[in-house]
Design a protein around this motif. Sequence first.
Motif, PDB file in Angstrom:
ATOM      1  N   TYR A 153       0.826  -1.204   0.000  1.00  0.00           N
ATOM      2  CA  TYR A 153       0.000   0.000   0.000  1.00  0.00           C
ATOM      3  C   TYR A 153       0.864   1.259   0.000  1.00  0.00           C
ATOM      4  O   TYR A 153       0.632   2.187  -0.779  1.00  0.00           O
ATOM      5  N   LEU A 154       1.861   1.288   0.881  1.00  0.00           N
ATOM      6  CA  LEU A 154       2.726   2.469   0.960  1.00  0.00           C
ATOM      7  C   LEU A 154       3.487   2.699  -0.342  1.00  0.00           C
ATOM      8  O   LEU A 154       3.571   3.833  -0.829  1.00  0.00           O
ATOM      9  N   GLY A 155       4.052   1.619  -0.891  1.00  0.00           N
ATOM     10  CA  GLY A 155       4.805   1.757  -2.135  1.00  0.00           C
ATOM     11  C   GLY A 155       3.929   2.167  -3.304  1.00  0.00           C
ATOM     12  O   GLY A 155       4.287   3.042  -4.099  1.00  0.00           O
ATOM     13  N   GLY A 156       2.765   1.558  -3.427  1.00  0.00           N
ATOM     14  CA  GLY A 156       1.850   1.910  -4.509  1.00  0.00           C
ATOM     15  C   GLY A 156       1.322   3.323  -4.376  1.00  0.00           C
ATOM     16  O   GLY A 156       1.219   4.057  -5.361  1.00  0.00           O
ATOM     17  N   ASP A 157       0.990   3.723  -3.172  1.00  0.00           N
ATOM     18  CA  ASP A 157       0.502   5.076  -2.936  1.00  0.00           C
ATOM     19  C   ASP A 157       1.587   6.110  -3.236  1.00  0.00           C
ATOM     20  O   ASP A 157       1.320   7.144  -3.854  1.00  0.00           O
ATOM     21  N   TRP A 158       2.817   5.815  -2.831  1.00  0.00           N
ATOM     22  CA  TRP A 158       3.925   6.730  -3.101  1.00  0.00           C
ATOM     23  C   TRP A 158       4.151   6.886  -4.606  1.00  0.00           C
ATOM     24  O   TRP A 158       4.313   8.005  -5.100  1.00  0.00           O
ATOM     25  N   LEU A 159       4.143   5.765  -5.338  1.00  0.00           N
ATOM     26  CA  LEU A 159       4.315   5.852  -6.794  1.00  0.00           C
ATOM     27  C   LEU A 159       3.161   6.589  -7.448  1.00  0.00           C
ATOM     28  O   LEU A 159       3.366   7.368  -8.393  1.00  0.00           O
ATOM     29  N   ASP A 160       1.953   6.343  -6.998  1.00  0.00           N
ATOM     30  CA  ASP A 160       0.798   7.038  -7.572  1.00  0.00           C
ATOM     31  C   ASP A 160       0.874   8.544  -7.333  1.00  0.00           C
ATOM     32  O   ASP A 160       0.520   9.333  -8.206  1.00  0.00           O
ATOM     33  N   ARG A 161       1.336   8.950  -6.168  1.00  0.00           N
ATOM     34  CA  ARG A 161       1.464  10.392  -5.900  1.00  0.00           C
ATOM     35  C   ARG A 161       2.551  11.016  -6.761  1.00  0.00           C
ATOM     36  O   ARG A 161       2.409  12.140  -7.233  1.00  0.00           O
ATOM     37  N   LYS A 162       3.647  10.279  -6.970  1.00  0.00           N
ATOM     38  CA  LYS A 162       4.741  10.802  -7.791  1.00  0.00           C
ATOM     39  C   LYS A 162       4.346  10.910  -9.259  1.00  0.00           C
ATOM     40  O   LYS A 162       4.710  11.864  -9.938  1.00  0.00           O
ATOM     41  N   LEU A 163       3.618   9.901  -9.749  1.00  0.00           N
ATOM     42  CA  LEU A 163       3.305   9.838 -11.177  1.00  0.00           C
ATOM     43  C   LEU A 163       1.901  10.327 -11.523  1.00  0.00           C
ATOM     44  O   LEU A 163       1.567  10.444 -12.700  1.00  0.00           O
ATOM     45  N   GLY A 164       1.064  10.552 -10.526  1.00  0.00           N
ATOM     46  CA  GLY A 164      -0.289  11.044 -10.767  1.00  0.00           C
ATOM     47  C   GLY A 164      -1.220   9.993 -11.369  1.00  0.00           C
ATOM     48  O   GLY A 164      -2.112  10.323 -12.132  1.00  0.00           O
ATOM     49  N   THR A 165      -1.019   8.751 -11.031  1.00  0.00           N
ATOM     50  CA  THR A 165      -1.865   7.655 -11.541  1.00  0.00           C
ATOM     51  C   THR A 165      -2.516   6.961 -10.360  1.00  0.00           C
ATOM     52  O   THR A 165      -2.207   5.813 -10.068  1.00  0.00           O
ATOM     53  N   PHE A 166      -3.465   7.651  -9.693  1.00  0.00           N
ATOM     54  CA  PHE A 166      -3.921   7.249  -8.369  1.00  0.00           C
ATOM     55  C   PHE A 166      -4.173   5.756  -8.157  1.00  0.00           C
ATOM     56  O   PHE A 166      -3.441   5.145  -7.413  1.00  0.00           O
ATOM     57  N   PRO A 167      -5.131   5.101  -8.755  1.00  0.00           N
ATOM     58  CA  PRO A 167      -5.370   3.743  -8.265  1.00  0.00           C
ATOM     59  C   PRO A 167      -4.448   2.686  -8.886  1.00  0.00           C
ATOM     60  O   PRO A 167      -4.387   1.562  -8.421  1.00  0.00           O
ATOM     61  N   PHE A 168      -3.703   3.030  -9.921  1.00  0.00           N
ATOM     62  CA  PHE A 168      -2.971   2.022 -10.695  1.00  0.00           C
ATOM     63  C   PHE A 168      -1.891   1.309  -9.869  1.00  0.00           C
ATOM     64  O   PHE A 168      -1.936   0.091  -9.690  1.00  0.00           O
ATOM     65  N   PHE A 169      -0.909   2.018  -9.387  1.00  0.00           N
ATOM     66  CA  PHE A 169       0.183   1.388  -8.661  1.00  0.00           C
ATOM     67  C   PHE A 169      -0.226   0.921  -7.270  1.00  0.00           C
ATOM     68  O   PHE A 169       0.382  -0.006  -6.719  1.00  0.00           O
ATOM     69  N   LEU A 170      -1.244   1.530  -6.718  1.00  0.00           N
ATOM     70  CA  LEU A 170      -1.769   1.071  -5.437  1.00  0.00           C
ATOM     71  C   LEU A 170      -2.308  -0.350  -5.568  1.00  0.00           C
ATOM     72  O   LEU A 170      -1.992  -1.234  -4.768  1.00  0.00           O
ATOM     73  N   VAL A 171      -3.083  -0.583  -6.607  1.00  0.00           N
ATOM     74  CA  VAL A 171      -3.647  -1.915  -6.839  1.00  0.00           C
ATOM     75  C   VAL A 171      -2.532  -2.909  -7.160  1.00  0.00           C
ATOM     76  O   VAL A 171      -2.521  -4.037  -6.648  1.00  0.00           O
ATOM     77  N   ILE A 172      -1.580  -2.504  -7.987  1.00  0.00           N
ATOM     78  CA  ILE A 172      -0.474  -3.396  -8.336  1.00  0.00           C
ATOM     79  C   ILE A 172       0.345  -3.740  -7.081  1.00  0.00           C
ATOM     80  O   ILE A 172       0.717  -4.898  -6.876  1.00  0.00           O
ATOM     81  N   GLY A 173       0.609  -2.765  -6.231  1.00  0.00           N
ATOM     82  CA  GLY A 173       1.349  -3.018  -5.000  1.00  0.00           C
ATOM     83  C   GLY A 173       0.630  -3.983  -4.077  1.00  0.00           C
ATOM     84  O   GLY A 173       1.239  -4.886  -3.501  1.00  0.00           O
ATOM     85  N   LEU A 174      -0.682  -3.816  -3.957  1.00  0.00           N
ATOM     86  CA  LEU A 174      -1.454  -4.714  -3.088  1.00  0.00           C
ATOM     87  C   LEU A 174      -1.517  -6.129  -3.661  1.00  0.00           C
ATOM     88  O   LEU A 174      -1.410  -7.113  -2.921  1.00  0.00           O
TER      89      LEU A 174
END
Length: 88
Positions: A29-50
């Motif tokens: 969750y932390l890694g996906g949320d951090w990547l989404d904030r950096k890249l502006g792709t909110f749910p994408f990396f969060l879901v991939i991280g989970l």
Amino acid sequence: MKKLADYTRYTSLALSFGILMAGSLYLGYLGGDWLDRKLGTFPFFLVIGLVLAATYALFSMVTRLRSLGNPPGPGDDWRKDGEPPKEN
């Protein structure tokens, strides 16, 4: 006494799986949320991280369960690489 040993083994396995699942999901969750904030792709990396975190935890659990199914016997002195121990 064997029942107590089995009970503690399975309890330890269940607790370690719970901790591993919670920890890996939190880090995913932390890694996906951090990547989404950096890249502006909110749910994408969060879901991939989970999904990756859950997959890792389940794979780890299956590996541990397989090792429980075949405990080494009293005459099993084989190393992990399949070679017998060297004679002294």
